[in-house]
Every structure is written in structure tokens, then in C-alpha cells.
Design a protein around this motif. Structure first.
Motif, PDB file in Angstrom:
ATOM      1  N   GLU A 179     -16.184 -15.666 -20.965  1.00  0.00           N
ATOM      2  CA  GLU A 179     -17.576 -15.284 -21.167  1.00  0.00           C
ATOM      3  C   GLU A 179     -17.675 -14.011 -22.012  1.00  0.00           C
ATOM      4  O   GLU A 179     -18.754 -13.631 -22.437  1.00  0.00           O
ATOM      5  CB  GLU A 179     -18.238 -15.037 -19.820  1.00  0.00           C
ATOM      6  N   GLY A 180     -16.513 -13.390 -22.235  1.00  0.00           N
ATOM      7  CA  GLY A 180     -16.470 -12.052 -22.837  1.00  0.00           C
ATOM      8  C   GLY A 180     -17.084 -11.973 -24.225  1.00  0.00           C
ATOM      9  O   GLY A 180     -17.812 -11.031 -24.527  1.00  0.00           O
ATOM     10  N   LEU A 181     -16.831 -12.978 -25.037  1.00  0.00           N
ATOM     11  CA  LEU A 181     -17.239 -12.879 -26.415  1.00  0.00           C
ATOM     12  C   LEU A 181     -18.738 -12.666 -26.532  1.00  0.00           C
ATOM     13  O   LEU A 181     -19.209 -11.852 -27.326  1.00  0.00           O
ATOM     14  CB  LEU A 181     -16.788 -14.125 -27.175  1.00  0.00           C
ATOM     15  N   ASP A 182     -19.477 -13.383 -25.698  1.00  0.00           N
ATOM     16  CA  ASP A 182     -20.933 -13.263 -25.740  1.00  0.00           C
ATOM     17  C   ASP A 182     -21.374 -11.848 -25.412  1.00  0.00           C
ATOM     18  O   ASP A 182     -22.131 -11.234 -26.149  1.00  0.00           O
ATOM     19  CB  ASP A 182     -21.583 -14.227 -24.738  1.00  0.00           C
ATOM     20  N   THR A 183     -20.868 -11.359 -24.284  1.00  0.00           N
ATOM     21  CA  THR A 183     -21.250 -10.003 -23.869  1.00  0.00           C
ATOM     22  C   THR A 183     -20.880  -9.004 -24.943  1.00  0.00           C
ATOM     23  O   THR A 183     -21.632  -8.084 -25.235  1.00  0.00           O
ATOM     24  CB  THR A 183     -20.496  -9.605 -22.586  1.00  0.00           C
ATOM     25  N   TYR A 184     -19.707  -9.254 -25.515  1.00  0.00           N
ATOM     26  CA  TYR A 184     -19.215  -8.338 -26.525  1.00  0.00           C
ATOM     27  C   TYR A 184     -20.183  -8.267 -27.697  1.00  0.00           C
ATOM     28  O   TYR A 184     -20.577  -7.197 -28.147  1.00  0.00           O
ATOM     29  CB  TYR A 184     -17.826  -8.803 -26.980  1.00  0.00           C
ATOM     30  N   GLY A 234      -8.022  -3.807 -29.682  1.00  0.00           N
ATOM     31  CA  GLY A 234      -9.322  -3.204 -29.405  1.00  0.00           C
ATOM     32  C   GLY A 234      -9.584  -2.990 -27.923  1.00  0.00           C
ATOM     33  O   GLY A 234     -10.719  -2.773 -27.509  1.00  0.00           O
ATOM     34  N   THR A 235      -8.532  -3.066 -27.106  1.00  0.00           N
ATOM     35  CA  THR A 235      -8.709  -2.798 -25.670  1.00  0.00           C
ATOM     36  C   THR A 235      -8.087  -1.443 -25.337  1.00  0.00           C
ATOM     37  O   THR A 235      -7.530  -0.777 -26.203  1.00  0.00           O
ATOM     38  CB  THR A 235      -8.028  -3.883 -24.817  1.00  0.00           C
ATOM     39  N   LEU A 236      -8.162  -1.066 -24.069  1.00  0.00           N
ATOM     40  CA  LEU A 236      -7.550   0.172 -23.561  1.00  0.00           C
ATOM     41  C   LEU A 236      -8.099   1.427 -24.239  1.00  0.00           C
ATOM     42  O   LEU A 236      -7.442   2.458 -24.274  1.00  0.00           O
ATOM     43  CB  LEU A 236      -6.017   0.150 -23.742  1.00  0.00           C
ATOM     44  N   LYS A 237      -9.311   1.342 -24.793  1.00  0.00           N
ATOM     45  CA  LYS A 237      -9.865   2.512 -25.479  1.00  0.00           C
ATOM     46  C   LYS A 237     -10.028   3.691 -24.526  1.00  0.00           C
ATOM     47  O   LYS A 237      -9.537   4.789 -24.790  1.00  0.00           O
ATOM     48  CB  LYS A 237     -11.237   2.168 -26.055  1.00  0.00           C
ATOM     49  N   ALA A 238     -10.752   3.452 -23.450  1.00  0.00           N
ATOM     50  CA  ALA A 238     -11.041   4.538 -22.516  1.00  0.00           C
ATOM     51  C   ALA A 238      -9.734   5.105 -21.965  1.00  0.00           C
ATOM     52  O   ALA A 238      -9.571   6.317 -21.828  1.00  0.00           O
ATOM     53  CB  ALA A 238     -11.909   4.028 -21.383  1.00  0.00           C
ATOM     54  N   TRP A 239      -8.788   4.213 -21.693  1.00  0.00           N
ATOM     55  CA  TRP A 239      -7.517   4.627 -21.104  1.00  0.00           C
ATOM     56  C   TRP A 239      -6.748   5.539 -22.055  1.00  0.00           C
ATOM     57  O   TRP A 239      -6.202   6.566 -21.656  1.00  0.00           O
ATOM     58  CB  TRP A 239      -6.711   3.385 -20.735  1.00  0.00           C
ATOM     59  N   THR A 240      -6.716   5.171 -23.342  1.00  0.00           N
ATOM     60  CA  THR A 240      -6.019   6.015 -24.310  1.00  0.00           C
ATOM     61  C   THR A 240      -6.637   7.412 -24.339  1.00  0.00           C
ATOM     62  O   THR A 240      -5.928   8.423 -24.349  1.00  0.00           O
ATOM     63  CB  THR A 240      -6.099   5.385 -25.711  1.00  0.00           C
ATOM     64  N   LEU A 271     -17.962  12.249 -27.432  1.00  0.00           N
ATOM     65  CA  LEU A 271     -19.296  12.772 -27.736  1.00  0.00           C
ATOM     66  C   LEU A 271     -20.044  11.830 -28.681  1.00  0.00           C
ATOM     67  O   LEU A 271     -21.248  11.654 -28.559  1.00  0.00           O
ATOM     68  CB  LEU A 271     -19.187  14.179 -28.345  1.00  0.00           C
ATOM     69  N   ARG A 272     -19.322  11.229 -29.609  1.00  0.00           N
ATOM     70  CA  ARG A 272     -19.934  10.252 -30.494  1.00  0.00           C
ATOM     71  C   ARG A 272     -20.183   8.948 -29.769  1.00  0.00           C
ATOM     72  O   ARG A 272     -21.006   8.152 -30.182  1.00  0.00           O
ATOM     73  CB  ARG A 272     -19.014   9.962 -31.692  1.00  0.00           C
ATOM     74  N   GLY A 273     -19.425   8.717 -28.721  1.00  0.00           N
ATOM     75  CA  GLY A 273     -19.561   7.457 -27.996  1.00  0.00           C
ATOM     76  C   GLY A 273     -18.972   6.290 -28.748  1.00  0.00           C
ATOM     77  O   GLY A 273     -19.391   5.156 -28.590  1.00  0.00           O
ATOM     78  N   GLN A 274     -17.999   6.555 -29.599  1.00  0.00           N
ATOM     79  CA  GLN A 274     -17.390   5.481 -30.382  1.00  0.00           C
ATOM     80  C   GLN A 274     -15.932   5.789 -30.639  1.00  0.00           C
ATOM     81  O   GLN A 274     -15.583   6.934 -30.894  1.00  0.00           O
ATOM     82  CB  GLN A 274     -18.081   5.381 -31.731  1.00  0.00           C
ATOM     83  N   LEU A 275     -15.110   4.771 -30.570  1.00  0.00           N
ATOM     84  CA  LEU A 275     -13.720   4.974 -30.935  1.00  0.00           C
ATOM     85  C   LEU A 275     -13.238   3.698 -31.601  1.00  0.00           C
ATOM     86  O   LEU A 275     -12.889   2.725 -30.945  1.00  0.00           O
ATOM     87  CB  LEU A 275     -12.873   5.294 -29.703  1.00  0.00           C
ATOM     88  N   THR A 332     -19.229   4.569 -22.719  1.00  0.00           N
ATOM     89  CA  THR A 332     -19.657   4.247 -24.073  1.00  0.00           C
ATOM     90  C   THR A 332     -18.520   3.639 -24.885  1.00  0.00           C
ATOM     91  O   THR A 332     -18.755   3.025 -25.911  1.00  0.00           O
ATOM     92  CB  THR A 332     -20.130   5.519 -24.815  1.00  0.00           C
ATOM     93  N   LEU A 333     -17.277   3.821 -24.419  1.00  0.00           N
ATOM     94  CA  LEU A 333     -16.145   3.255 -25.148  1.00  0.00           C
ATOM     95  C   LEU A 333     -15.886   1.850 -24.619  1.00  0.00           C
ATOM     96  O   LEU A 333     -15.246   1.669 -23.585  1.00  0.00           O
ATOM     97  CB  LEU A 333     -14.890   4.104 -24.971  1.00  0.00           C
ATOM     98  N   VAL A 334     -16.429   0.865 -25.315  1.00  0.00           N
ATOM     99  CA  VAL A 334     -16.337  -0.497 -24.811  1.00  0.00           C
ATOM    100  C   VAL A 334     -15.108  -1.173 -25.392  1.00  0.00           C
ATOM    101  O   VAL A 334     -14.902  -1.172 -26.600  1.00  0.00           O
ATOM    102  CB  VAL A 334     -17.593  -1.294 -25.209  1.00  0.00           C
ATOM    103  N   SER A 335     -14.313  -1.746 -24.524  1.00  0.00           N
ATOM    104  CA  SER A 335     -13.163  -2.491 -24.991  1.00  0.00           C
ATOM    105  C   SER A 335     -13.612  -3.877 -25.433  1.00  0.00           C
ATOM    106  O   SER A 335     -14.561  -4.434 -24.902  1.00  0.00           O
ATOM    107  CB  SER A 335     -12.139  -2.634 -23.873  1.00  0.00           C
ATOM    108  N   GLU A 336     -12.883  -4.402 -26.409  1.00  0.00           N
ATOM    109  CA  GLU A 336     -13.186  -5.762 -26.829  1.00  0.00           C
ATOM    110  C   GLU A 336     -12.561  -6.722 -25.843  1.00  0.00           C
ATOM    111  O   GLU A 336     -11.541  -6.431 -25.240  1.00  0.00           O
ATOM    112  CB  GLU A 336     -12.620  -5.981 -28.231  1.00  0.00           C
ATOM    113  N   PRO A 337     -13.176  -7.878 -25.667  1.00  0.00           N
ATOM    114  CA  PRO A 337     -12.640  -8.805 -24.691  1.00  0.00           C
ATOM    115  C   PRO A 337     -11.345  -9.413 -25.203  1.00  0.00           C
ATOM    116  O   PRO A 337     -11.211  -9.682 -26.396  1.00  0.00           O
ATOM    117  CB  PRO A 337     -13.723  -9.879 -24.589  1.00  0.00           C
TER     118      PRO A 337
END
Lengths: 666, 178, 182
Positions: C167-172, A271-277, A197-201, A336-341
Motif C-alpha cells: 500500500e506504500g506507493l500510494d501513501t508515498y 531512500g529509506t532510513l533517513k531519520a535513522w541516519t 530544520l528544512r524538513g527535507q533530506l 518530516t523526514l519521510v522514508s520511501e516505501p
């Protein structure tokens, strides 16, 4: 009078939960501090109401107040005091009330422990929890009302609880543990809803969420183990896990809960797998509701089923509502839960975690399909089928073996895994340990391929577990100027804790593998003086006696156990005949030792004084329970705050994204 | 709106819920017998008095075989009904009781106390019960003139079913078989 | 309606207090011991051979027989219990079924024949492992299918991740800006 008081508390709980739900969501949307404060008060009020209602029920049970319908149903003046206390959860209505009590305590704990620094999450969390609370209090107030007045005439005595639940103390702790596990999954679920609901994790919410997931998962582990132990000590068939539908139902959320704990590590680190968790946590919650439904609706054949009742359809409705809410919420907010690359490789720590999740989720689906297939077959084919132990063993054992391998390989692999030389070294070093495992198994007489494979995997995993678990102790003192091992551990107790849990898993795993492979048994009809032989044991039957107890007749056989001509004591397996039970219920006699158990069950007692005796020797059974205890201890270590957490005495409301480790030091 | 999540979520949860809903229509305790419509397994048993009953020799007349025991409550419940049925169709339908995992002495005592509606056959080793696929007492098998099982009751027989099947079996013309 | 009255008559008989009374219904002739002819053996018991057919295996004995009995028993559900096999259950009917399995195996019936016999009598419900045919294939194929699909998803994810990592860092960073703006 008692009825009215109890119903009053339940109604109070229902009102508090209903208002709290609405208020909490509004406070969350408006970010209103006053609204949150009031929601917290309502949460505490709900807890008080649940404690009050349970106290009233306990009072009614203890004072044998048969004007309360639940007491008339399970109470009896002949029942011993401690069993009367446990009978709060021995039957359907009481167990739902008990559920409400635990939910109330969890909600209060969440409202108290999570109060600082998480205002904007907390309102949504409490609102969701109180929504669940509203459903359960609604159940207690309507279709499963334990406080309903007994229609006159009020009986002077009752039948007492189910005899199977009366004859072992384990029955007192197994259900509460299981409920603490089941109900506790509501908390991480509510926290995940809040994150969506907050759109953040971010890390500041993820850490407490993982912790709130860890607690019920650990209770569930203990609850499942105690259930197995009870089955072993009481049901007399010599096993501890029968893949019964209700056992499976408790297993399902455990599997996904563990998957979520592991994917949470990746998220914390990378910072990945947010949505999955978040998805896993939501599935876990839905599975607890599914499990409760299966247990209480009577749609599956099981020892544990409560009798058919109107509660089933209501529960199914709740399950449908929750599933719909979860699916819609996920669909709307998951992006809204964006994983870091981050760059992921298969042969790396991250890759191992991905495979771990794949295996756990596959196991969950396999058990789910097997458990529900009889219902599907009956709906589509009109034929009753069974899916039982042979099927589940065949399907689950390879998956478990793969998990065992992964438990060795995964922690050995470096994060990122970009350097092939490093990877190779990490995988080669534990190989001698694998060889040791293999040799030990061969020396102990194992010849079957599955056992040998498992032994090698276990050796590998044991070495890696020890190596990784002791790393803080070995590495830190040198680097940080001779700190004591204890201080080194306390920097990050969760690291050591995690490997202690793994050690427990290894112990249990090996014990299960060995005990199920090397079980031996003998069965015979004996007259007084006859001897049954099994694997070095000589069991001499000295005679049986009939004992009349208040609520049962016990046929008890005296069996002297000898090895190498020396007496090792006398065992008394018995058959109990309850007045309202068709088949006699056997109580096995177990002689436990470090190496193996001797397990005696009385199959029948003949009119001529002869008995049918079944003897089973099972190696390493005790280690199954020991392993679980180790797991629980490891979990406790994980719950100690890390040095970083202790330093931050007053957690500041840090912007989430800034606080999360940015892409692993890139 | 993430469509993939929506579709996968609904795709898994909707069928699951539907099947769980369907499950309410079935009683998990009742298993349909595969033997209905098949020839009844023939048996030859002695009753409490040592008289031999041979099912094959009763061919030509309908037979009702009831598996029962004294510890079974529904058996007690259906007992008067079987008494009544045995009296009503005396000479037309054979009523046979097969003892299911019980002590012959208790059975004899029960018969003395409540009356008997037919021979109580001793099923040594429970082999007849296995051949008939009996899950637990009471179970009642209706065998027509040709020795075919036409119906089966699980739990206490209802008056409705007894009357219905008995009439159906009696209405059937006897075919000329030995 | 005749049927209704008859039904009433039967119903009236229901209250089971009906104690011992002299009206013992004697069911007609119990045939006494004529020498068995044709398909019947002289002994007592139940005739099963024409349903089982001829034994397709060799008669077993000793340890081999024990093993075969254990194998069959582990796959057959105890009819009176929940989720237990007749190997694990101490219920009287489970013991009887084990004895039956032992007797059949010692006569040379194969494991498959014995399991088939129980299935024929009790229905598919008695098999703890559903036969892999028809709709039951769902339950057999599901685990492998799940692992395969899941594995595919993991593989896809790894590939996609590796490609986007650079390319990820930029988008991030752009996403971070967007999020902090809201």
C-alpha cells in the motif's frame, strides 16, 4: 602585548561566531540570500580569527614569551624546536585553542565547498557550526584562556611539556588527527540539523553530508591507530589498546560514525532510513562532546586525562545544552523526514545493513556503559569499581566477530533479496574461501575455537570483498565496449574505495586477532653476558650505560639479538628518569618484521649492573598499522567524485525528492 | 512532536548527564580502603639497623603505620608533621614507617638529613604493602589498641586528621587482650 | 579551645624545610627477636594465612603455575597505573603483586582465592572485571539487553515494512504531493 593580541583574536572570533549564529538562522528561516552572504563572510572571519589566535600562540611559544601563561606552563628554553611547536596541544588550554583552530578551518571549508546549489541548507549549517564555534571561543576567552598574562614575576624559564609527550614523534601527529576527527563531526552534524530544520533530506544533500562524515571518520580511524601505535612504541607494556576510558571515548563516535556511513548507503540507494541516519549523525556529534568532556574534566581515571579544571562543569553544561537541543529538534522535526516505501527482507543487502547498524550501535552502547559504569557505581553504591580490558574483550569480541561475518555476507547478498535461488548462490560461492581460511589457521597451529571461527569468517569476507571490489573492472569493459580498467574504476571510485576500506579492516582485524592470541613473553634478571631465550631468539645482555641528557637521565641496555646463532642486530631498550617524575618511564626497543615483532622492555636497572629484561614476541603487529593505512587510502578513493558528479559540473538545485532514486527501479 | 523520540532521548540523556554531574563530587584518585574497621594484618619486619618490629607485640597501644618513600613529594610534605606527632605522643603511640619500593640507602640518607620519626622498616618484596592494599605512597594507617585499623589517610596526612584520630585512639580504653 | 591550639602547634611544624636536627624521636621499645610463638612464623614478613584460609587447590608449578599467574594478573588492576593490569605493567608494585600471586598459587591457593585476597586488600577497584552481583549486574546485562532490544526493533521494522510495502506507493505519492505543496 602578545597576550592582548591573542585575546583580541579570540574576542573577534567570539563576536563573529555569535553574530553569525543568529544571522544564519534568520537567513535560513527567511531564505535571504543577502543574509546567507553575510553569514558566509562571518564564517570566514571566524576562521581567520582562529588562525590568527593560533599563530600568536605559536609565536609566543617559539619566542619563549613567558609572560603568556600557557607558555610559562608548557614552554622551556631547553625543549627542542619541533616539540615546542607541538606543545600547542600538549596541555589543556592550548588544546582547546587548537580545537578552535581546526573548527575554524572546517567552517571555512564548509563555507567554501558547499556554497553552490545548497543555499537553503547552507545558512542553517553555518549557523549551527558557528554556534559550536561560539562555545569554544567563549571557553578560550574565559575559563581556559591560554593567553592570560602570567602573574608577575614572569619566570625566565618553564618546565616544558609532559615528558611522556616528548619522547616520540607520533605524539606530534596523533592528537591533530584525533582532533581533525572529533571536530570534523561538527560538520555533518550541522548539515543534519539543517536537514531537520528544512524538513527535507534528499540525495543532493545526503551525498555531501556522507562525504563530510567520511572525512572526519577517516581522520578518527587514523588518530585512534596512531594512538595505539604511540602506546605500543612508548608506554612499553607491549600492547596497543588498553580500553582506557579516554581511548574508549574516541572509539564511541567512531562506531556510530561508521554506522551512519552505512545507513547512508541504504538511504542513497533506497531512500529509506533517513531519520535513522540523521539520528546516528547527531549521536556521533554528542559522543565527540562527551569524549572531550571525559578527557578534560578529570572525572575518570585515565592516562590521557588533563588535570582537574573549572572547564569540566562548563563543558558538562554545553553537553547538556547540545543533548537537549538535539532531542527537542529531533522530536519536533523527525517526522518530516519521510522514508520511501520499500520491501525489506532480513536476508538481503538492506537486511545486512540493518544488522550492521544494530551491531555497531550495540557495540557503542556496550563500550559506553562499561566506560561510565564506574561513575554510576560510585554515585549509587559509593564504591569505586573498575571496568577494564577483560570485560571489554569478553563483550566486544563476539560483536566484532559478528561484524566480520556480516562484512562477508552483507556485500554478497543482492539488494532486495527476493529471489531465494540468487541468495543461496551468493552465499555458497565464497564458502571455499572460508574453508581455505580455516585450513590456513589450522596449518599455522591455531587450535582455539574463536581463532578458527574468525579465520573462516575472514576467508569468506576476503573473497567477497575482492569479488565485489573488482566487479566494475570485470563487468564493465565487456558491457561497455572495452573500457580500460582504470576508466571503469573511475566511473564510480567510491565503490572500489568502499571495498578497499573493507580490505583494510580485514587486514587489521586478522592482525589484531592473531597478535592478541599468539603473544609470547619471557622475563628475567640478567647480568652482563647472560642470555634470555624466547621463541627462537637469543638475547644477550652486554651491559648497561647511564646517559645524562639535558632533561633526563637514560639507562640504556645493550642487547644483542640472535637467531640460529647469527646476530640480527643490537637493541637498546631504556629507562628514562625525569627529574619531576616518580617512576622511571621505559622506552621499549622494537624489532619489527613482516611476520612478527620482537619487543624488549627494561623493567629495572639494579645497582650491581644487572637488569630486568622483558621480551615479548607478537605476530603480525605491523599489519595492524598497514590495515589502517589501506583503510585511509580506500577513503581517499571514496572522495574522488563519481562520473555522474563530474558530468554535473555546475550542480543544479534539483528538487530533492525528484532526484532520489525512486524505490529502486520499481 | 514525536513523543517517542522525546521520551527515549530524554530517558537516555538525562540520567547520563546526572551521573556525569555527580562524578564531580568524587576524586578519581582516592579509593576507600576496605580494611578500615578490620584487624590490621600483622607483620614482623626489620628496620634499617636490623632491629625487628613485630606489630602483634605492640598490641595494647595505638600504632600509626606510614608507607613512604624518598621520591614521593607528599611524603616530604608530611614529614615534619609526623616528627611533631611522634614527639608529642612519645610512649603513647607507636609510629612505624614502612619503606615503599625504595632504596634503603636513600632512606637512611633521608633520615640523616631530615630526622627520623620512627623505625624505617624494610618490606622485602612489598608484601606488607600488598597486605595493606597500598596504592602508592604515602598512605597512613591508624591502628587502635586492639589492633583494628580505625582510619586511613591517602596522600599527606592532614594535621586535623592526625590529631583527631590520635586522640580518639588514645581515649579508647584498653581491653584486656594479649 | 585546646584542640585548636594543638592543631596550630602541629600546623606550625608543617613547613617542611625542617632539616636534620639532633632531636631524633626515638620511638619506644622495638622488641628484639623473641622466638615466635603461636600464629607467627619465625621469619620476617606479613602474616596472611588467617585471612586467606586454607588453600583450596593443589600447589602449582612449572608451566601450569605460569599460566595461572598470567590469568590472575590479567584480571587485577595495577594500583599505580591507569587501566593497565598487573600483567601488563612494569611498575614495581605490579611486579610485587605478580610475585605475591605466584607465591600464593604455588602454595595451593586457587585463582579465586588469590583474586579474592587482592580484592579484600585493595577493594573492588582492583578487579578489572566487576563481579556480577548487585548493581554490577547492569554492566553485565547491558550488552545482551541492547542487542536483544535492538534486534526486536529491527524485526518489528522488517515486519512493518513488508506489510506497508504494497500500500506504500500510494501513501508515498500523497506525501510527495503534500511536501511539494508546502
Amino acid at each position: 602585548m602578545t597576550s592582548a593580541l591573542g585575546q583580541g583574536f579570540v574576542l573577534l572570533g567570539l563576536i563573529a561566531a555569535g553574530f553569525g549564529t543568529a544571522l544564519g538562522y534568520i537567513a535560513g528561516v527567511r531564505r535571504s540570500a543577502a543574509g546567507l552572504r553575510l553569514t558566509r563572510r562571518l564564517a570566514l572571519l571566524f576562521a581567520v580569527a582562529m588562525v590568527g589566535a593560533s599563530a600568536v600562540m605559536w609565536y609566543a611559544l617559539l619566542s619563549h614569551d613567558f609572560s603568556v601563561s600557557y607558555v610559562a606552563q608548557v614552554g622551556s628554553t631547553a625543549t627542542p624546536l619541533h616539540i615546542t611547536i607541538f606543545s600547542l596541544w600538549s596541555s589543556l588550554e592550548g588544546s582547546i585553542l587548537f580545537w578552535g583552530l581546526i573548527l575554524g578551518l572546517y567552517i571555512a571549508a564548509a563555507a567554501i565547498f558547499q556554497r553552490r546549489g545548497h543555499e537553503d541548507y547552507l545558512a542553517y549549517t553555518l549557523a549551527t557550526l558557528l554556534g559550536i564555534g561560539a562555545f569554544f571561543t567563549f571557553l578560550i576567552a574565559s575559563v581556559a584562556d591560554p593567553f592570560a598574562p602570567t602573574p608577575p614575576p614572569v619566570p625566565v624559564d618553564g618546565p616544558g611539556p609532559n615528558p611522556l609527550l616528548q619522547n616520540h614523534l607520533l605524539m606530534a601527529i596523533h592528537p591533530p588527527m584525533l582532533y581533525l576527527g572529533y571536530v570534523g563531526m561538527s560538520v555533518p552534524f550541522a548539515m543534519a540539523v539543517a536537514a531537520l530544520l528544512r524538513g527535507q533530506l534528499g540525495a543532493t544533500w545526503l551525498r555531501p553530508m556522507r562525504r563530510w562524515l567520511l572525512v572526519p571518520t577517516s581522520f578518527l580511524t587514523a588518530g585512534i591507530m596512531l594512538g595505539g601505535w604511540w602506546s605500543y612504541e612508548v608506554l612499553g607494556w607491549g600492547g596497543y589498546w588498553a580500553w582506557d576510558p579516554v581511548e574508549n571515548a574516541s572509539f564511541l563516535p567512531w562506531l556510530t560514525g561508521i554506522a551512519a556511513l552505512h545507513s547512508g548507503i541504504v538511504q542513497q540507494r533506497r531512500g529509506t532510513l533517513k531519520a535513522w541516519t540523521v539520528i546516528l549523525i547527531m549521536i556521533t556529534f554528542l559522543l565527540t562532546i562527551l569524549g572531550t568532556f571525559l578527557t578534560r574534566s578529570g572525572v575518570v581515571n585515565s592516562v590521557h586525562s588533563f588535570t582537574q579544571s573549572p572547564i569540566g562543569p562548563v563543558f558538562l553544561g554545553f553537553l547538556g545544552l547540545c543533548a537537549a537541543a538535539v532531542v527537542v529538534l529531533l522530536a519536533l522535526r523527525i517526522d518530516t523526514l519521510v522514508s520511501e516505501p520499500s520491501n525489506e527482507r532480513l536476508v538481503s543487502r538492506e537486511g545486512a545493513f540493518l544488522l550492521n547498524n544494530l551491531l555497531f550501535v550495540s557495540l557503542m552502547f556496550t563500550v559506553l556503559v562499561g566506560t561510565l559504569y564506574p561513575i554510576v557505581a560510585e554515585s549509587l553504591r559509593g564504591v569505586k569499581v573498575s571496568v577494564g580490558e577483560p570485560y571489554f574483550n569478553r563483550m566486544a569480541v563476539p560483536l566484532f566477530a559478528a561484524l566480520l561475518l556480516l562484512m562477508g555476507v552483507g556485500p554478497a547478498l543482492p539488494w532486495g533479496g527476493s529471489d531465494p535461488k540468487l541468495v543461496r548462490r551468493a552465499l555458497v560461492r565464497p564458502l571455499p574461501a572460508a574453508a581455505v581460511g580455516l585450513v590456513v589457521a589450522l596449518l599455522l597451529g591455531a587450535r582455539s575455537a574463536p581463532v578458527l571461527i574468525v579465520s573462516a569468517f575472514a576467508g569468506f569476507a576476503l573473497w567477497v570483498t575482492a569479488d565485489q571490489g573488482l566487479r566494475p573492472v570485470r563487468v564493465r569493459p565487456r558491457r561497455q565496449g572495452g573500457r580500460s580498467p582504470l576508466a571503469a574504476v573511475l566511473v564510480a571510485p567510491d565503490k572500489l574505495g568502499a571495498y578497499v576500506v573493507h580490505l583494510g579492516v580485514l587486514i587489521t582485524f586478522v592482525a589484531v586477532a592473531v597478535s592478541s592470541t599468539f603473544q609470547r613473553e619471557a622475563e628475567s634478571t640478567l647480568r652482563a653476558g647472560d642470555t634470555l631465550r624466547l621463541g627462537g631468539y637469543e638475547m644477550t645482555f652486554h651491559g648497561a650505560e647511564r646517559v645524562q641528557e639535558p632533561h633526563l637521565i637514560r639507562h640504556q641496555a645493550e642487547v644483542e639479538v640472535m637467531t640460529n646463532g647469527r646476530s640480527r642486530g643490537v637493541l637498546y631498550p631504556s629507562l628514562n628518569i625525569y627529574p619531576n617524575q616518580r617512576e622511571p618511564i621505559g622506552t621499549p626497543a622494537v624489532r619489527t618484521s613482516v611476520g612478527h615483532d620482537l619487543y624488549l622492555t627494561l623493567m629495572n636497572v639494579g645497582g650491581d649492573g644487572s637488569i630486568g629484561l622483558r621480551a615479548i614476541t607478537t605476530p603480525l603487529v605491523a599489519w595492524i598499522w598497514i590495515g589502517v593505512v589501506v583503510m585511509v587510502l580506500g577513503t581517499a578513493l571514496c572522495l574522488i567524485p563519481t562520473a555522474a558528479e563530474r558530468r554535473a559540473t555546475t550542480p543544479r538545485a534539483v528538487p530533492d525528492l525528484a532526484a532520489s532514486p525512486a524505490g529502486g527501479g520499481r | 512532536m514525536n513523543r517517542r523520540v522525546l521520551l527515549v532521548g530524554l530517558g537516555i540523556s538525562l540520567p547520563l548527564l546526572a551521573f556525569l554531574g555527580f562524578a564531580f563530587r568524587h576524586d578519581p584518585q582516592i579509593v576507600e580502603s576496605p580494611l578500615v574497621g578490620k584487624p590490621a594484618p600483622s607483620f614482623r619486619l626489620a628496620d634499617l639497623d636490623g632491629n625487628i618490629v613485630d606489630l602483634a607485640e605492640l598490641r595494647g597501644q595505638p600504632v600509626i603505620v606510614n608507607f613512604w618513600a624518598t621520591y614521593c613529594v607528599p611524603c616530604l610534605y608530611e614529614h615534619p608533621l609526623l616528627m611533631e606527632g611522634a614527639r608529642r605522643w612519645q610512649g603513647e603511640i607507636h609510629f612505624l614507617g614502612v619503606i615503599f619500593q625504595d632504596d634503603p640507602d636513600l632512606i637512611a640518607q633521608f633520615n640523616a638529613d631530615y630526622g627520623r620519626w620512627g623505625p624505617s622498616l624494610i618490606d622485602e618484596g612489598g608484601r606488607v604493602a600488598i597486605a595493606y592494599g597500598v596504592y602508592g605512597p604515602p598512605e597512613t594507617f591508624f591502628i587502635d589498641r586492639d589492633g583494628v585499623i580505625v582510619d586511613k589517610a591517602i596522600g599527606a596526612v592532614s594535621p586535623d586528621q592526625l590529631l583527631d584520630v590520635a586522640n580518639r585512639m588514645l581515649a579508647q580504653p584498653a581491653t584486656a587482650t594479649g | 579551645m585546646r584542640r585548636a591550639t594543638a592543631l596550630l602547634g602541629l600546623l606550625a611544624a608543617l613547613p617542611f624545610a625542617a632539616p636534620a636536627s639532633a632531636q631524633e624521636t626515638d620511638t619506644p621499645p622495638k622488641v628484639a627477636l623473641p622466638p615466635a610463638e603461636g600464629e607467627f612464623r619465625p621469619g620476617l614478613g606479613v602474616e596472611t594465612s588467617h585471612e586467606l584460609g586454607d588453600p583450596l587447590g593443589l600447589p602449582l608449578s612449572g608451566e601450569e603455575l605460569d599460566r595461572a599467574v598470567a590469568e590472575v594478573a590479567a584480571d587485577i588492576r595495577c594500583p599505580k597505573c591507569q587501566a593497565l593490569s598487573i600483567a601488563d605493567s612494569g611498575a614495581a608494585s605490579a611486579q610485587a603483586m605478580r610475585a605475591e600471586a605466584r607465591s600464593l598459587l604455588s602454595q595451593g591457593y586457587t585463582r579465586e582465592q588469590v583474586v579474592g585476597y587482592f580484592e579484600q586488600r585493595y577493594g573492588e577497584f582492583v578487579l578489572l572485571e566487576p563481579r556480577a552481583r548487585g548493581l554490577n549486574l547492569i554492566v553485565w546485562a547491558a550488552p545482551a539487553a541492547i542487542v536483544l532490544v535492538g534486534g526486536l526493533l529491527v524485526a518489528l521494522r522488517l515486519r512493518q515494512r513488508r506489510r506497508s510495502a504494497d500500500e506504500g506507493l500510494d501513501t508515498y505519492l500523497r506525501q510527495v504531493e503534500q511536501e511539494t505543496a508546502t
